[in-house]
Structures are given as C-alpha cells and as structure tokens.
Write a protein that holds these residues in place. Structure first.
Motif, PDB file in Angstrom:
ATOM      1  N   ALA A 182       0.797  -1.300   0.008  1.00 42.43           N
ATOM      2  CA  ALA A 182      -0.034  -0.025  -0.075  1.00 42.43           C
ATOM      3  C   ALA A 182       0.932   1.347  -0.120  1.00 42.43           C
ATOM      4  N   PRO A 183       0.231   2.333  -0.486  1.00 44.93           N
ATOM      5  CA  PRO A 183       1.010   3.779  -0.242  1.00 44.93           C
ATOM      6  C   PRO A 183       1.561   3.871   1.059  1.00 44.93           C
ATOM      7  N   ALA A 184       2.585   4.389   1.223  1.00 45.32           N
ATOM      8  CA  ALA A 184       3.327   4.694   2.550  1.00 45.32           C
ATOM      9  C   ALA A 184       3.919   6.068   2.739  1.00 45.32           C
ATOM     10  N   LYS A 185       4.193   6.284   3.989  1.00 49.94           N
ATOM     11  CA  LYS A 185       4.786   7.428   4.198  1.00 49.94           C
ATOM     12  C   LYS A 185       6.253   7.537   3.967  1.00 49.94           C
ATOM     13  N   VAL A 186       6.942   8.632   4.056  1.00 48.28           N
ATOM     14  CA  VAL A 186       8.492   8.569   3.529  1.00 48.28           C
ATOM     15  C   VAL A 186       9.103   8.052   4.644  1.00 48.28           C
ATOM     16  N   LEU A 203      12.138   0.856   6.390  1.00 45.54           N
ATOM     17  CA  LEU A 203      12.090  -0.472   5.541  1.00 45.54           C
ATOM     18  C   LEU A 203      13.302  -0.508   4.891  1.00 45.54           C
ATOM     19  N   THR A 204      14.177   0.532   4.416  1.00 46.67           N
ATOM     20  CA  THR A 204      15.350   0.528   3.828  1.00 46.67           C
ATOM     21  C   THR A 204      16.395   0.545   4.654  1.00 46.67           C
ATOM     22  N   GLY A 205      16.255   0.816   6.260  1.00 45.07           N
ATOM     23  CA  GLY A 205      16.944   0.893   7.052  1.00 45.07           C
ATOM     24  C   GLY A 205      17.873   2.225   7.369  1.00 45.07           C
ATOM     25  N   CYS A 206      17.104   3.312   6.774  1.00 45.65           N
ATOM     26  CA  CYS A 206      17.466   4.716   7.136  1.00 45.65           C
ATOM     27  C   CYS A 206      16.329   5.532   7.625  1.00 45.65           C
ATOM     28  N   ARG A 207      16.962   6.615   8.257  1.00 43.39           N
ATOM     29  CA  ARG A 207      16.073   7.622   8.713  1.00 43.39           C
ATOM     30  C   ARG A 207      15.994   8.904   8.018  1.00 43.39           C
ATOM     31  N   THR A 217      22.921   6.740   3.401  1.00 42.30           N
ATOM     32  CA  THR A 217      23.382   5.218   3.734  1.00 42.30           C
ATOM     33  C   THR A 217      25.081   5.216   3.402  1.00 42.30           C
ATOM     34  N   PRO A 218      25.651   4.235   4.109  1.00 37.90           N
ATOM     35  CA  PRO A 218      27.077   3.974   3.639  1.00 37.90           C
ATOM     36  C   PRO A 218      27.165   4.160   2.011  1.00 37.90           C
ATOM     37  N   GLU A 219      26.291   3.230   1.424  1.00 36.71           N
ATOM     38  CA  GLU A 219      26.448   3.033  -0.128  1.00 36.71           C
ATOM     39  C   GLU A 219      26.028   4.190  -0.851  1.00 36.71           C
ATOM     40  N   ALA A 220      25.201   5.062  -0.415  1.00 34.29           N
ATOM     41  CA  ALA A 220      24.888   6.266  -1.333  1.00 34.29           C
ATOM     42  C   ALA A 220      23.709   7.002  -0.686  1.00 34.29           C
ATOM     43  N   ASP A 221      23.383   8.144  -1.188  1.00 32.57           N
ATOM     44  CA  ASP A 221      22.151   8.860  -0.824  1.00 32.57           C
ATOM     45  C   ASP A 221      21.128   8.396  -1.777  1.00 32.57           C
ATOM     46  N   SER A 277      14.591   7.659  -5.645  1.00 34.41           N
ATOM     47  CA  SER A 277      15.470   8.289  -6.815  1.00 34.41           C
ATOM     48  C   SER A 277      16.766   7.667  -6.169  1.00 34.41           C
ATOM     49  N   ALA A 278      17.462   7.010  -6.701  1.00 34.61           N
ATOM     50  CA  ALA A 278      18.751   6.615  -6.319  1.00 34.61           C
ATOM     51  C   ALA A 278      19.666   6.154  -7.534  1.00 34.61           C
ATOM     52  N   LYS A 279      20.804   5.836  -7.289  1.00 30.14           N
ATOM     53  CA  LYS A 279      21.558   5.342  -8.219  1.00 30.14           C
ATOM     54  C   LYS A 279      21.264   3.920  -8.712  1.00 30.14           C
ATOM     55  N   SER A 280      21.304   3.693 -10.271  1.00 25.50           N
ATOM     56  CA  SER A 280      20.746   2.510 -10.617  1.00 25.50           C
ATOM     57  C   SER A 280      21.221   1.087 -10.028  1.00 25.50           C
ATOM     58  N   ALA A 281      22.288   1.153  -9.518  1.00 23.58           N
ATOM     59  CA  ALA A 281      22.754  -0.043  -8.645  1.00 23.58           C
ATOM     60  C   ALA A 281      22.272  -0.224  -7.687  1.00 23.58           C
ATOM     61  N   MET A 282      21.741   0.725  -6.770  1.00 24.96           N
ATOM     62  CA  MET A 282      21.130   0.411  -5.586  1.00 24.96           C
ATOM     63  C   MET A 282      19.490  -0.159  -5.909  1.00 24.96           C
ATOM     64  N   LEU A 283      18.824   0.392  -7.063  1.00 21.46           N
ATOM     65  CA  LEU A 283      17.447  -0.008  -7.223  1.00 21.46           C
ATOM     66  C   LEU A 283      17.088  -1.337  -6.913  1.00 21.46           C
ATOM     67  N   ALA A 284      17.788  -2.605  -7.428  1.00 22.37           N
ATOM     68  CA  ALA A 284      17.387  -3.643  -7.363  1.00 22.37           C
ATOM     69  C   ALA A 284      17.302  -4.247  -5.842  1.00 22.37           C
ATOM     70  N   GLY A 285      18.299  -3.788  -5.059  1.00 21.65           N
ATOM     71  CA  GLY A 285      18.185  -3.792  -3.587  1.00 21.65           C
ATOM     72  C   GLY A 285      17.113  -3.429  -2.871  1.00 21.65           C
ATOM     73  N   LEU A 286      16.758  -2.017  -3.451  1.00 26.89           N
ATOM     74  CA  LEU A 286      15.658  -1.430  -2.551  1.00 26.89           C
ATOM     75  C   LEU A 286      14.381  -1.916  -3.058  1.00 26.89           C
TER      76      LEU A 286
END
Length: 146
Positions: free
Chosen positions: A46-50, A56-60, A77-81, A116-125
């Motif tokens: 379902a649609p969620a809040k920011v 769910l991604t482990g960040c605040r 995150t350590p990988e990227a913003d 919106s993230a670097k392409s490499a991050m999207l599959a994990g997200l």
C-alpha cells in the motif's frame, strides 16, 4: 507552491540519479505506471509515508519537502544517498514522473511513491520495498552526442 516544490525536487535529480540504459521492469499486460510487486522484506504494498519507506530500507529520512502535492525525504546510507518522494494522489505522481522524464534516469516506482537512487541500488531497494524499476528517457543531447 506545487510548481516550486516540483521544480526544486527536479533540480536535484541529476545529482542523485544515474542515467543508464536499463529496460523497464513493468508488466506488459498492465499499462498503469505504479504497479507493485510483493516485497518479501516489506510485506506491504500500500502507499506509505516517507518515514515508513525509509524505515524499510534501514535509514532515517530527513524531510526536505513537505508540500500539499508531495513529501520528500533524503536518506543517507554508507552506499549512497537517495530520495524518497510520496504523493497524496496518483495524479501528482504522474506529473512528477512526467517532469522527471526530462532529466532521464532510473527510478523505483510504487503506489504513490518514487525512490530516486543510483541504478545499482534500485534492485536491492526493490527487494525491500516492491515496486517497479522504470527507466525514463531524458530530453536533449546525450553524453556521446556532438
């Protein structure tokens, strides 16, 4: 106010997203832009809040835009913003995606939200959030054009 929020949001897109030539991950039988696949870790489609998506991604998330038409938070995150943008109605999401298409890039799109993230991050997200990975084509010359 809405136009300023969209323009401000889009101004940072080129800095936070990578333009790659990936294919759309959208099912051919359903033309709606924000279809979601079940996400094992999320368990929610379902649609969620920011803040929920960020959790769910482990960040605040740090909220950057809080307008009537969208809310946007920045996750570090350590990988990227990356940016999480949520919309109160699908029409605002469609408008945002149409404006973002000018810049191109790859996005994770869910029901009334976009990451919106670097392409490499999207599959994990996507494994954590569900959604579909969408490639948007930019307008204008590409890096290889004269």
């Amino acid at each position: 106010m809405r136009r300023a929020a969209v323009v401000g949001t889009l101004a940072v897109l080129p800095l936070l997203t990578a333009c790659s030539g990936g294919a759309q991950d959208q099912p051919a039988e359903d033309p709606r832009p924000a279809q979601t696949s079940a996400a094992p870790a999320a368990g929610v489609v379902a649609p969620a809040k920011v803040e929920v998506i960020a959790g769910l991604t482990g960040c605040r998330a740090t909220i950057r835009v809080d307008a009537d038409q969208l809310r946007q938070g920045l996750c570090h995150t350590p990988e990227a913003d990356f940016l999480i943008t949520t919309f109160p109605e699908e029409k605002y999401q469609r408008t945002w995606l149409a404006e973002a298409a000018v810049y191109g890039g790859t996005y994770l799109v869910g029901p009334r939200w976009v990451v919106s993230a670097k392409s490499a991050m999207l599959a994990g997200l996507r494994e954590k959030l569900g959604g579909t990975i969408r490639q948007l084509r930019g307008i204008g010359p590409t890096a290889g054009s004269p």
